[in-house]
Motif scaffolding. Structure first.
Motif, PDB file in Angstrom:
ATOM      1  N   ASP A   8       0.834  -1.211   0.000  1.00  0.00           N
ATOM      2  CA  ASP A   8       0.000   0.000   0.000  1.00  0.00           C
ATOM      3  C   ASP A   8       0.864   1.256   0.000  1.00  0.00           C
ATOM      4  O   ASP A   8       0.610   2.192  -0.760  1.00  0.00           O
ATOM      5  N   VAL A   9       1.902   1.276   0.833  1.00  0.00           N
ATOM      6  CA  VAL A   9       2.783   2.444   0.891  1.00  0.00           C
ATOM      7  C   VAL A   9       3.469   2.643  -0.454  1.00  0.00           C
ATOM      8  O   VAL A   9       3.498   3.758  -0.995  1.00  0.00           O
TER       9      VAL A   9
ATOM     10  N   ILE B 163       0.996   3.973  -3.073  1.00  0.00           N
ATOM     11  CA  ILE B 163       0.699   5.397  -2.856  1.00  0.00           C
ATOM     12  C   ILE B 163       1.878   6.257  -3.310  1.00  0.00           C
ATOM     13  O   ILE B 163       1.688   7.285  -3.968  1.00  0.00           O
TER      14      ILE B 163
ATOM     15  N   SER C 184       0.655   5.943  12.090  1.00  0.00           N
ATOM     16  CA  SER C 184       0.675   5.938  10.624  1.00  0.00           C
ATOM     17  C   SER C 184       2.054   6.288  10.091  1.00  0.00           C
ATOM     18  O   SER C 184       2.923   6.744  10.829  1.00  0.00           O
TER      19      SER C 184
ATOM     20  N   ARG D 286       3.383   8.817   7.180  1.00  0.00           N
ATOM     21  CA  ARG D 286       2.962   9.924   6.317  1.00  0.00           C
ATOM     22  C   ARG D 286       3.903   9.978   5.125  1.00  0.00           C
ATOM     23  O   ARG D 286       5.128   9.947   5.291  1.00  0.00           O
TER      24      ARG D 286
ATOM     25  N   SER E 273      -5.369   5.112   1.907  1.00  0.00           N
ATOM     26  CA  SER E 273      -4.885   5.946   3.008  1.00  0.00           C
ATOM     27  C   SER E 273      -6.007   6.272   3.983  1.00  0.00           C
ATOM     28  O   SER E 273      -7.184   6.164   3.654  1.00  0.00           O
TER      29      SER E 273
ATOM     30  N   TRP F 116      -5.626  12.140   3.110  1.00  0.00           N
ATOM     31  CA  TRP F 116      -4.676  12.713   2.171  1.00  0.00           C
ATOM     32  C   TRP F 116      -5.064  14.158   1.924  1.00  0.00           C
ATOM     33  O   TRP F 116      -6.180  14.565   2.213  1.00  0.00           O
TER      34      TRP F 116
ATOM     35  N   ALA G  64      -0.211  11.769   2.065  1.00  0.00           N
ATOM     36  CA  ALA G  64      -1.172  10.724   2.430  1.00  0.00           C
ATOM     37  C   ALA G  64      -0.650  10.035   3.675  1.00  0.00           C
ATOM     38  O   ALA G  64       0.561   9.954   3.878  1.00  0.00           O
ATOM     39  N   GLU G  65      -1.563   9.554   4.491  1.00  0.00           N
ATOM     40  CA  GLU G  65      -1.190   8.809   5.693  1.00  0.00           C
ATOM     41  C   GLU G  65      -1.744   7.394   5.599  1.00  0.00           C
ATOM     42  O   GLU G  65      -2.903   7.204   5.224  1.00  0.00           O
ATOM     43  N   VAL G  66      -0.900   6.419   5.952  1.00  0.00           N
ATOM     44  CA  VAL G  66      -1.293   5.015   5.912  1.00  0.00           C
ATOM     45  C   VAL G  66      -1.173   4.473   7.328  1.00  0.00           C
ATOM     46  O   VAL G  66      -0.118   4.605   7.973  1.00  0.00           O
TER      47      VAL G  66
END
Length: 142
Positions: free
Chosen positions: A52-53, A56, A82, A84, A118, A121, A134-136
């Motif tokens: 996912d990271v 993104i 998270s 960022r 995320s 974002w 964006a933050e995951v």
């Protein structure tokens, strides 16, 4: 998940890693940088989180290449719950998801993907620059 999950035996909260882009291979090098940072922070053990990271990062860097005059920097910050991701460029425009979103249409899916993967974002603007972030959410730890 408690904030203590990532302290003594893992990465220190608030760590910030920065990559300054060169003239070519921005998406690939951005993904490689993110993968290395996650490995250094001990977060690469969760395959879905890692993917996912990196996805993104790919979408934000691609967006900067297409619409922002090219990416300047990629910044990853380890927060309490998270990671960022920030991609800085010199573009004037503020990215917005293409609307209406039609999955059958080629292209224009990047910000929808970012939004789905995320927890949040957005865009930060400054004179002559902007950062799309964006933050995951961090993976749950045992």
């Amino acid at each position: 998940m408690s904030s203590s999950s990532y302290t003594a035996d893992g990465p220190v909260l608030g760590q910030r890693r920065r990559y300054v882009f060169g003239p070519a291979g921005q998406v690939r090098t951005g993904r490689e940088f993110a993968a290395k940072v996650l490995l250094d922070w001990g977060l690469a053990c969760d395959e879905l989180f890692d993917e996912d990271v990196r996805l993104i990062v790919s979408e934000l860097v691609s967006n900067a290449c297409l619409h922002g005059g090219g990416p300047r920097e990629l910044v990853l910050v380890l927060a309490d719950r998270s990671v960022r991701i920030e991609v800085l460029d010199a573009g004037e425009g503020v990215p917005e998801p293409r609307s209406p979103h039609r999955t059958s249409r080629p292209g224009g899916h990047g910000l929808h993907i970012v939004g789905r993967l995320s927890t949040a974002w957005g865009v930060l603007r400054a004179p002559g620059a902007k950062a799309v972030w964006a933050e995951v959410a961090l993976p749950d730890t045992p």
